[in-house]
Design an enzyme around this catalytic site. Structure first.
Site, PDB file in Angstrom:
ATOM      1  N   ARG A 289      12.796  -3.591   8.802  1.00 39.35           N
ATOM      2  CA  ARG A 289      12.485  -3.024  10.182  1.00 39.35           C
ATOM      3  C   ARG A 289      12.122  -3.736  11.162  1.00 39.35           C
ATOM      4  O   ARG A 289      11.843  -4.873  11.389  1.00 39.35           O
ATOM      5  CB  ARG A 289      11.011  -2.318   9.413  1.00 39.35           C
ATOM      6  CG  ARG A 289      10.741  -1.229   9.321  1.00 39.35           C
ATOM      7  CD  ARG A 289       9.294  -1.466   8.215  1.00 39.35           C
ATOM      8  NE  ARG A 289       8.467  -1.340   8.951  1.00 39.35           N
ATOM      9  CZ  ARG A 289       7.051  -0.908   8.326  1.00 39.35           C
ATOM     10  NH1 ARG A 289       6.742  -0.186   7.333  1.00 39.35           N
ATOM     11  NH2 ARG A 289       5.885  -1.875   9.033  1.00 39.35           N
TER      12      ARG A 289
ATOM     13  N   ARG B 206      12.064  -7.982   2.522  1.00 38.65           N
ATOM     14  CA  ARG B 206      12.274  -6.135   3.221  1.00 38.65           C
ATOM     15  C   ARG B 206      13.409  -5.334   3.561  1.00 38.65           C
ATOM     16  O   ARG B 206      13.106  -6.172   4.637  1.00 38.65           O
ATOM     17  CB  ARG B 206      10.376  -5.702   3.552  1.00 38.65           C
ATOM     18  CG  ARG B 206      10.379  -3.756   3.890  1.00 38.65           C
ATOM     19  CD  ARG B 206       8.869  -3.750   3.593  1.00 38.65           C
ATOM     20  NE  ARG B 206       8.384  -3.611   4.706  1.00 38.65           N
ATOM     21  CZ  ARG B 206       7.125  -3.648   4.996  1.00 38.65           C
ATOM     22  NH1 ARG B 206       6.748  -3.374   3.869  1.00 38.65           N
ATOM     23  NH2 ARG B 206       6.496  -3.223   5.907  1.00 38.65           N
TER      24      ARG B 206
ATOM     25  N   ARG C 283      -8.291   2.033  11.066  1.00 40.03           N
ATOM     26  CA  ARG C 283      -7.338   0.828  11.578  1.00 40.03           C
ATOM     27  C   ARG C 283      -8.194   0.144  12.142  1.00 40.03           C
ATOM     28  O   ARG C 283      -8.423  -1.568  12.613  1.00 40.03           O
ATOM     29  CB  ARG C 283      -5.953   0.598  11.862  1.00 40.03           C
ATOM     30  CG  ARG C 283      -5.235   0.595  11.043  1.00 40.03           C
ATOM     31  CD  ARG C 283      -3.333   0.629  11.199  1.00 40.03           C
ATOM     32  NE  ARG C 283      -2.244   1.217  10.823  1.00 40.03           N
ATOM     33  CZ  ARG C 283      -1.241   0.540   9.859  1.00 40.03           C
ATOM     34  NH1 ARG C 283      -1.470  -0.871  10.073  1.00 40.03           N
ATOM     35  NH2 ARG C 283      -0.316   1.050   9.531  1.00 40.03           N
TER      36      ARG C 283
ATOM     37  N   ARG D   1       1.042  -8.557  13.635  1.00 42.61           N
ATOM     38  CA  ARG D   1       0.541  -7.389  12.891  1.00 42.61           C
ATOM     39  C   ARG D   1      -0.684  -7.646  12.129  1.00 42.61           C
ATOM     40  O   ARG D   1      -1.869  -7.147  11.479  1.00 42.61           O
ATOM     41  CB  ARG D   1       1.501  -6.780  11.682  1.00 42.61           C
ATOM     42  CG  ARG D   1       2.384  -5.494  12.910  1.00 42.61           C
ATOM     43  CD  ARG D   1       3.532  -5.465  12.388  1.00 42.61           C
ATOM     44  NE  ARG D   1       4.213  -4.580  10.850  1.00 42.61           N
ATOM     45  CZ  ARG D   1       4.839  -5.304  10.067  1.00 42.61           C
ATOM     46  NH1 ARG D   1       6.035  -5.731  10.178  1.00 42.61           N
ATOM     47  NH2 ARG D   1       4.799  -4.124   8.697  1.00 42.61           N
TER      48      ARG D   1
ATOM     49  N   LYS E 218       1.121  -1.008  -0.406  1.00 42.82           N
ATOM     50  CA  LYS E 218      -0.036   0.035   0.131  1.00 42.82           C
ATOM     51  C   LYS E 218       0.746   1.249   0.197  1.00 42.82           C
ATOM     52  O   LYS E 218       0.517   2.327  -0.691  1.00 42.82           O
ATOM     53  CB  LYS E 218      -1.194   0.089   0.906  1.00 42.82           C
ATOM     54  CG  LYS E 218      -0.710  -0.309   2.548  1.00 42.82           C
ATOM     55  CD  LYS E 218      -1.997  -0.452   3.793  1.00 42.82           C
ATOM     56  CE  LYS E 218      -1.179  -0.413   4.886  1.00 42.82           C
ATOM     57  NZ  LYS E 218      -0.076   0.101   5.818  1.00 42.82           N
TER      58      LYS E 218
HETATM   59  P1  ADP Z   1       1.857  -1.624   8.741  1.00 39.75           P
HETATM   60  O1  ADP Z   1       0.720  -1.112   8.348  1.00 39.75           O
HETATM   61  O2  ADP Z   1       3.248  -2.803   7.866  1.00 39.75           O
HETATM   62  O3  ADP Z   1       2.188  -2.532  10.034  1.00 39.75           O
HETATM   63  P2  ADP Z   1       2.535   0.980   8.932  1.00 39.75           P
HETATM   64  O4  ADP Z   1       4.154   1.522   8.144  1.00 39.75           O
HETATM   65  O5  ADP Z   1       1.669   1.328   8.349  1.00 39.75           O
HETATM   66  O6  ADP Z   1       2.538  -0.629   8.593  1.00 39.75           O
HETATM   67  O7  ADP Z   1       2.439   0.691  10.429  1.00 39.75           O
HETATM   68  C1  ADP Z   1       3.471   0.507  11.658  1.00 39.75           C
HETATM   69  C2  ADP Z   1       2.875   0.285  12.705  1.00 39.75           C
HETATM   70  O8  ADP Z   1       2.721   1.850  13.013  1.00 39.75           O
HETATM   71  C3  ADP Z   1       1.353  -0.734  13.337  1.00 39.75           C
HETATM   72  O9  ADP Z   1       1.362  -2.157  13.555  1.00 39.75           O
HETATM   73  C4  ADP Z   1       0.860   0.256  14.406  1.00 39.75           C
HETATM   74  O10 ADP Z   1       1.632  -0.344  15.361  1.00 39.75           O
HETATM   75  C5  ADP Z   1       1.438   1.609  14.069  1.00 39.75           C
HETATM   76  N1  ADP Z   1       0.481   2.399  13.373  1.00 39.75           N
HETATM   77  C6  ADP Z   1       0.130   2.889  12.164  1.00 39.75           C
HETATM   78  N2  ADP Z   1      -0.660   3.208  11.666  1.00 39.75           N
HETATM   79  C7  ADP Z   1      -2.070   3.433  13.288  1.00 39.75           C
HETATM   80  C8  ADP Z   1      -3.114   3.556  13.312  1.00 39.75           C
HETATM   81  N3  ADP Z   1      -3.736   3.779  12.464  1.00 39.75           N
HETATM   82  N4  ADP Z   1      -3.444   2.730  14.228  1.00 39.75           N
HETATM   83  C9  ADP Z   1      -2.905   2.679  15.480  1.00 39.75           C
HETATM   84  N5  ADP Z   1      -1.330   1.701  14.953  1.00 39.75           N
HETATM   85  C10 ADP Z   1      -0.757   2.541  13.863  1.00 39.75           C
END
Ligand code: ADP
Length: 228
Positions: free
Chosen positions: A156, A123, A89, A167, A14
């Protein structure tokens, strides 16, 4: 003005897709994960609070993330629109979002868990400029070294097997169900995230009815390097 939300399981590409869309349509790519990682890296107060949740692959508390999103969208630094990546989310975030913001479409990328896991495990991220690589599809020219800045490539902190499992299970339990909620209110466009990035992007644009203004003058869409 085009305002999109992009959703999909971890590893579905995404971030890559959001960047490609943003580049060709002059949209601002807003990645909640990137903003939170910036805070962690800079050891801000917020970064210290969210670091543990992120490293363990858990969702950061809603109040914190909603505040971050509101702050970011209130900057209004886009002329042509934005692609919001990583929000909402869960149900609470979706309700907050629908109450406060208007959007044109939600782009939902679908991917099997098996493929998502394989992608996340391969990754790598540059420790210097944060460019994303993938040892399956987007390899660096020299192993473990960034093509762009020569920085060392690292994994990461939330791409460990435990955090990946956590996740994906958060996604399955909390994020995937909100698609039904969003479907009732908004236009949802679903695309298969399995093919190569430029194919996914072309399908997304076709489904959204988007034609890039001057695509031929730019680099090919597949040249973008980015995260999920
Ligand atoms: P991914 O979608 O691969 O987990 P992201 O970089 O989008 O990677 O997000 C990394 C982390 O940031 C998530 O695992 C979470 O801990 C936090 N995070 C991101 N967006 C949200 C959200 N909308 N609500 C809660 N935590 C979030």
């Amino acid at each position: 003005m085009r305002k999109f939300v992009i959703m999909g399981p971890q590893g579905s590409g995404k971030g890559t897709q959001a960047k490609m869309l943003a580049r060709d349509f002059d949209l601002v790519h807003i990645s909640v994960g990137d903003i939170l990682r910036w805070h962690v890296q800079g050891r801000t107060k917020l970064g210290t609070t969210v670091q543990r949740y992120m490293n363990e692959g858990r969702l950061v508390p809603d109040e914190i993330v909603s505040e971050v999103v509101k702050w970011r969208l209130d900057i209004h630094d886009w002329r042509y629109g934005f692609v919001l990546d990583g929000f909402p989310r869960n149900v609470a975030q979706t309700e907050f979002f629908l109450e406060n913001f208007d959007i044109d479409a939600v782009i939902a990328i679908e991917l099997s868990e098996e493929t998502a896991i394989a992608r996340m495990q391969s990754r790598r991220l540059c420790s210097g400029c944060a460019l994303d690589y993938n040892l399956i599809q987007l390899r660096p020219k020299v192993p473990e070294v960034c093509d762009n800045c020569g920085g060392r490539l690292v994994t990461r902190p939330d791409d460990t097997p435990e955090a990946i499992r956590a996740r994906l299970s958060e996604y399955r339990a909390k994020t995937h169900p909100i698609l039904d909620l969003l479907r009732e209110k908004e236009l949802i466009v679903t695309v298969d995230g399995t093919p190569a990035p430029d194919i996914v992007q072309a399908e997304m644009r076709r489904r959204l009815g988007l034609v890039a203004p001057s695509t031929e003058a730019r680099e090919p869409a597949g040249a973008a390097k980015a995260g999920s």
